[in-house]
Design a protein around this motif. Structure first.
Motif, mmCIF file in Angstrom:
data_model
loop_
_atom_site.group_PDB
_atom_site.id
_atom_site.type_symbol
_atom_site.label_atom_id
_atom_site.label_comp_id
_atom_site.label_asym_id
_atom_site.label_seq_id
_atom_site.Cartn_x
_atom_site.Cartn_y
_atom_site.Cartn_z
ATOM 1 N N VAL A 59 1.119 -0.491 0.059
ATOM 2 C CA VAL A 59 0.145 0.094 -0.036
ATOM 3 C C VAL A 59 0.749 1.069 -0.221
ATOM 4 N N ALA A 60 1.941 1.428 0.917
ATOM 5 C CA ALA A 60 2.764 2.251 1.164
ATOM 6 C C ALA A 60 3.479 2.858 -0.296
ATOM 7 N N GLU A 61 3.974 1.084 -1.077
ATOM 8 C CA GLU A 61 4.605 1.220 -2.506
ATOM 9 C C GLU A 61 3.545 1.980 -3.652
ATOM 10 N N GLU A 62 2.396 1.905 -3.325
ATOM 11 C CA GLU A 62 1.621 2.405 -4.212
ATOM 12 C C GLU A 62 1.294 4.066 -4.158
ATOM 13 N N ALA A 63 0.982 3.609 -3.038
ATOM 14 C CA ALA A 63 1.037 5.696 -2.407
ATOM 15 C C ALA A 63 2.251 6.215 -3.346
ATOM 16 N N GLU A 64 3.602 6.200 -2.201
ATOM 17 C CA GLU A 64 4.564 6.861 -3.451
ATOM 18 C C GLU A 64 4.753 6.802 -5.044
ATOM 19 N N GLU A 65 4.105 5.808 -5.361
ATOM 20 C CA GLU A 65 3.944 6.069 -6.891
ATOM 21 C C GLU A 65 2.877 6.942 -7.254
ATOM 22 N N ARG A 66 1.982 6.940 -6.579
ATOM 23 C CA ARG A 66 0.957 8.029 -7.411
ATOM 24 C C ARG A 66 1.254 9.199 -6.634
ATOM 25 N N LEU A 67 1.816 9.171 -5.643
ATOM 26 C CA LEU A 67 2.498 10.847 -5.266
ATOM 27 C C LEU A 67 3.602 11.201 -6.081
ATOM 28 N N CYS A 68 4.649 10.762 -6.458
ATOM 29 C CA CYS A 68 5.314 10.909 -7.284
ATOM 30 C C CYS A 68 5.127 11.363 -9.063
ATOM 31 N N SER A 69 3.646 10.467 -9.391
ATOM 32 C CA SER A 69 3.709 10.581 -10.113
ATOM 33 C C SER A 69 2.454 12.437 -10.343
ATOM 34 N N GLN A 70 1.713 12.336 -9.391
ATOM 35 C CA GLN A 70 1.269 13.837 -8.929
ATOM 36 C C GLN A 70 2.327 14.853 -8.980
ATOM 37 N N LEU A 71 3.566 14.903 -7.891
ATOM 38 C CA LEU A 71 4.230 15.218 -8.179
ATOM 39 C C LEU A 71 4.815 16.476 -9.465
ATOM 40 N N GLY A 72 5.544 14.883 -10.089
ATOM 41 C CA GLY A 72 5.608 15.121 -11.508
ATOM 42 C C GLY A 72 4.626 16.072 -12.143
ATOM 43 N N GLU A 73 3.542 15.921 -12.346
ATOM 44 C CA GLU A 73 2.211 16.474 -12.538
ATOM 45 C C GLU A 73 2.655 18.068 -12.195
ATOM 46 N N LEU A 74 2.070 18.351 -11.202
ATOM 47 C CA LEU A 74 2.612 19.584 -10.353
ATOM 48 C C LEU A 74 3.410 20.409 -10.827
ATOM 49 N N GLU A 75 4.946 20.063 -11.115
ATOM 50 C CA GLU A 75 6.209 20.538 -11.829
ATOM 51 C C GLU A 75 5.926 20.875 -13.491
ATOM 52 N N ALA A 76 5.538 19.923 -13.902
ATOM 53 C CA ALA A 76 4.873 20.054 -15.436
ATOM 54 C C ALA A 76 4.607 21.335 -15.666
ATOM 55 N N GLU A 77 2.698 21.893 -14.557
ATOM 56 C CA GLU A 77 2.043 22.809 -14.516
ATOM 57 C C GLU A 77 2.952 24.068 -14.045
ATOM 58 N N ALA A 78 3.787 23.757 -13.201
ATOM 59 C CA ALA A 78 4.181 24.795 -12.580
ATOM 60 C C ALA A 78 5.282 25.413 -13.481
ATOM 61 N N VAL A 79 5.952 24.677 -14.862
ATOM 62 C CA VAL A 79 7.413 24.925 -15.738
ATOM 63 C C VAL A 79 5.979 25.863 -16.747
ATOM 64 N N ASP A 80 5.408 25.176 -16.681
ATOM 65 C CA ASP A 80 4.092 25.557 -17.951
ATOM 66 C C ASP A 80 3.162 27.636 -17.247
ATOM 67 N N GLN A 81 3.936 27.472 -16.100
ATOM 68 C CA GLN A 81 3.338 28.894 -15.450
ATOM 69 C C GLN A 81 3.848 29.671 -16.163
ATOM 70 N N ALA A 82 6.147 29.261 -15.229
ATOM 71 C CA ALA A 82 6.452 30.527 -15.178
ATOM 72 C C ALA A 82 7.139 30.818 -16.944
ATOM 73 N N ARG A 83 6.550 29.901 -18.105
ATOM 74 C CA ARG A 83 6.924 30.279 -18.748
ATOM 75 C C ARG A 83 5.651 31.404 -19.592
ATOM 76 N N SER A 84 4.067 31.080 -18.786
ATOM 77 C CA SER A 84 3.490 32.198 -19.419
ATOM 78 C C SER A 84 3.753 33.266 -18.966
ATOM 79 N N TYR A 85 4.328 33.370 -17.025
ATOM 80 C CA TYR A 85 4.328 34.108 -16.583
ATOM 81 C C TYR A 85 5.443 35.304 -17.516
ATOM 82 N N ARG A 86 6.440 34.838 -17.494
ATOM 83 C CA ARG A 86 8.044 35.000 -18.696
ATOM 84 C C ARG A 86 7.756 35.737 -19.887
#
Length: 121
Positions: A59-86
């Protein structure tokens, strides 16, 4: 000729005296059986605990995988927002630069940042 075995005289003593009593053997056997039963119970408990821990780990490993996936999506979104603001900042800077050039061409004095801070105070 077959080999012969010499038995010392002291070894020929009655063997019944050397063997433990049948009651003692039974008692020892019962004790060993109890110890075996307890050991098997402990082993079963440990096996069950190991199974529970294994499930928790899964269960912990599955949760870790989900969190890593969500973190990756958030990082991609943050990069897109930074490019847009720039991009927005660059557009605003270009507009400001063009406005300053128009004002300079019209011979209107535009206060600089140090002058504007004096005016505001």
């Amino acid at each position: 000729m077959a080999p012969t075995l010499l038995v010392p005289a002291s070894a020929s003593v009655d063997r019944t005296k050397q063997q433990p009593d049948e009651g003692v053997l039974r008692k020892r056997n019962e004790e060993l059986e109890k110890q075996l039963k307890k050991a098997m119970e402990r082993e079963e408990k440990m096996r069950e605990e190991l199974q529970r821990m294994w499930e928790r780990l899964r269960v912990a490993e599955e949760a870790e995988e989900r969190l890593c996936s969500q973190l990756g999506e958030l990082e991609a979104e943050a990069v897109d927002q930074a490019r847009s603001y720039r991009s927005n900042i660059m557009t605003l800077m270009d507009q400001l630069s063009a406005a300053q050039k128009l004002l300079q061409a019209a011979s209107i004095s535009v206060p600089t940042s140090s002058t504007s801070s004096l005016l505001l105070s």
